[in-house]
Scaffold this active site. Structure first.
Site, mmCIF file in Angstrom:
data_model
loop_
_atom_site.group_PDB
_atom_site.id
_atom_site.type_symbol
_atom_site.label_atom_id
_atom_site.label_comp_id
_atom_site.label_asym_id
_atom_site.label_seq_id
_atom_site.Cartn_x
_atom_site.Cartn_y
_atom_site.Cartn_z
ATOM 1 N N HIS A 177 0.856 -1.165 0.001
ATOM 2 C CA HIS A 177 -0.076 0.004 0.265
ATOM 3 C C HIS A 177 0.847 1.171 0.059
ATOM 4 O O HIS A 177 0.707 2.103 -1.009
ATOM 5 C CB HIS A 177 -0.954 -0.099 1.254
ATOM 6 C CG HIS A 177 -1.947 0.913 1.064
ATOM 7 N ND1 HIS A 177 -1.684 2.317 1.190
ATOM 8 C CD2 HIS A 177 -3.218 0.764 0.770
ATOM 9 C CE1 HIS A 177 -2.909 3.011 1.076
ATOM 10 N NE2 HIS A 177 -3.862 2.273 0.652
ATOM 11 N N GLU A 207 1.248 4.107 -2.615
ATOM 12 C CA GLU A 207 1.289 5.292 -2.254
ATOM 13 C C GLU A 207 2.598 5.935 -1.412
ATOM 14 O O GLU A 207 2.754 6.734 -0.800
ATOM 15 C CB GLU A 207 0.073 5.681 -1.388
ATOM 16 C CG GLU A 207 -1.416 5.712 -1.931
ATOM 17 C CD GLU A 207 -2.392 5.610 -0.923
ATOM 18 O OE1 GLU A 207 -2.286 6.005 0.270
ATOM 19 O OE2 GLU A 207 -3.559 5.318 -1.102
ATOM 20 N N HIS A 239 -7.520 -2.321 -4.150
ATOM 21 C CA HIS A 239 -6.504 -1.887 -4.541
ATOM 22 C C HIS A 239 -5.331 -3.051 -5.442
ATOM 23 O O HIS A 239 -4.964 -2.865 -6.443
ATOM 24 C CB HIS A 239 -5.214 -1.719 -3.397
ATOM 25 C CG HIS A 239 -5.369 -0.413 -2.725
ATOM 26 N ND1 HIS A 239 -5.255 0.767 -3.531
ATOM 27 C CD2 HIS A 239 -5.657 -0.156 -1.460
ATOM 28 C CE1 HIS A 239 -5.564 1.810 -2.569
ATOM 29 N NE2 HIS A 239 -5.938 1.201 -1.410
#
Ligand code: CO
Length: 295
Positions: A177, A207, A239
């Site tokens: 992530h 990110e 995601h």
């Protein structure tokens, strides 16, 4: 005979004396243990099935112990509430309910990948429940997948083993992530341990760092023409389906394709990947053991 009954009276008195402090506070509840599994959550049924598979594993490992869930993502909980779809409580509500239902000792297990923002918040929540009047008597928190230095080589090995045999020249990219939280450091740390085992295994985050942009030149340097894409997340949800495998031009798959690298997405969450689920289960065992050692 008389000696025996005198002994029994003594034993009874001793028990009363020992029980006195608890009774003085009106807390005569018998001890009841529970496990609270805490995930970010997922709005997709495909994601939720990974959590269901870990649920079965935990129940099998701790037969007879109450196992409940909480999800840390308010956005996902709100989305499901709006759609009238049942979903787990927030950690605060789940812990309050456990106390209300008479549970006194709870081992909480994080199913987050790294100790980032979600885990920090959970840690703070657990800390505030610790010693709350008329609440739980003891509470412990099991660490995320990648937390201690010793977790990293084990995770790297399990992640690679879970891929089985790859085609010659096929890289594997684990999509994390990523976050602005200091816990992001676990991603480059994992990358180091992956490279100790396999020069064509990479970590790229959505990110945080390393980003896919940072990984692309490394793929070129290793003359990679194809790559397997694996979510470095408990679930293969939004995601994994969109940022990793999606058709949009900014997905990992599209950006690799633009570089002439064909990709194969693996839409399986880490919580349903046996070698990784086993590591999380070990962290839960540690939390349960720590709970047993607490007064
Ligand atoms: Co996200």
């Amino acid at each position: 005979m008389r000696r025996l009954s005198r002994f029994l009276v003594l034993l009874l008195l001793l028990q009363l004396v020992l029980a006195a402090p608890a009774m003085a506070h009106g807390d005569s509840r018998p001890d009841k243990e529970a496990i609270l599994l805490v995930a970010f959550g997922s709005s997709m049924p495909e994601g939720q099935k990974a959590l269901k598979s870990f649920d079965a594993l935990a129940r099998k490992a701790f037969p007879g112990v109450e196992v409940r869930w909480a999800w840390t993502s308010r956005i996902i909980r709100d989305k499901l509430t709006a759609a009238k779809t049942p979903h787990p409580d927030s950690p605060v509500l789940a812990l309050a309910r456990l106390a209300e239902d008479g549970y006194t000792r709870v081992a909480v297990q994080s199913l987050h990948s790294i100790p980032g923002e979600e885990f920090s918040d959970l840690e703070e929540t657990v800390r505030r429940f610790d010693g709350m009047p008329k609440g739980l008597r003891a509470i412990t928190l099991g660490r995320p997948l990648l937390a201690l230095p010793a977790d990293l080589p084990l995770a790297a090995k399990a992640l690679l083993e879970a891929q089985g045999q790859r085609k010659p020249g096929e890289a594997v990219i684990f999509m994390g992530h990523g976050t602005a939280h200091t816990g992001n450091a676990m991603y480059p740390a994992l990358q180091y341990h992956l490279w100790m085992l396999d020069k064509d295994a990479f970590v790229a985050t959505v990110e945080g760092a390393p980003s896919l942009d940072e990984v692309l030149p490394l793929l070129q340097r290793n003359s990679i023409r194809s790559a397997r894409l694996v979510p470095l997340m408990a679930v293969a949800g939004d995601h994994a389906h969109n940022d990793m495998a999606g058709k949009e031009e900014d997905s990992f798959a599209s950006r690799l394709k633009a570089q002439g690298i064909a990709s194969t997405p693996v839409l399986q969450g880490l919580a349903e990947t046996p070698a990784i689920a086993a590591l999380w289960l070990e962290h839960l065992r540690d939390a349960v053991q720590e709970l047993k050692e607490m007064k």
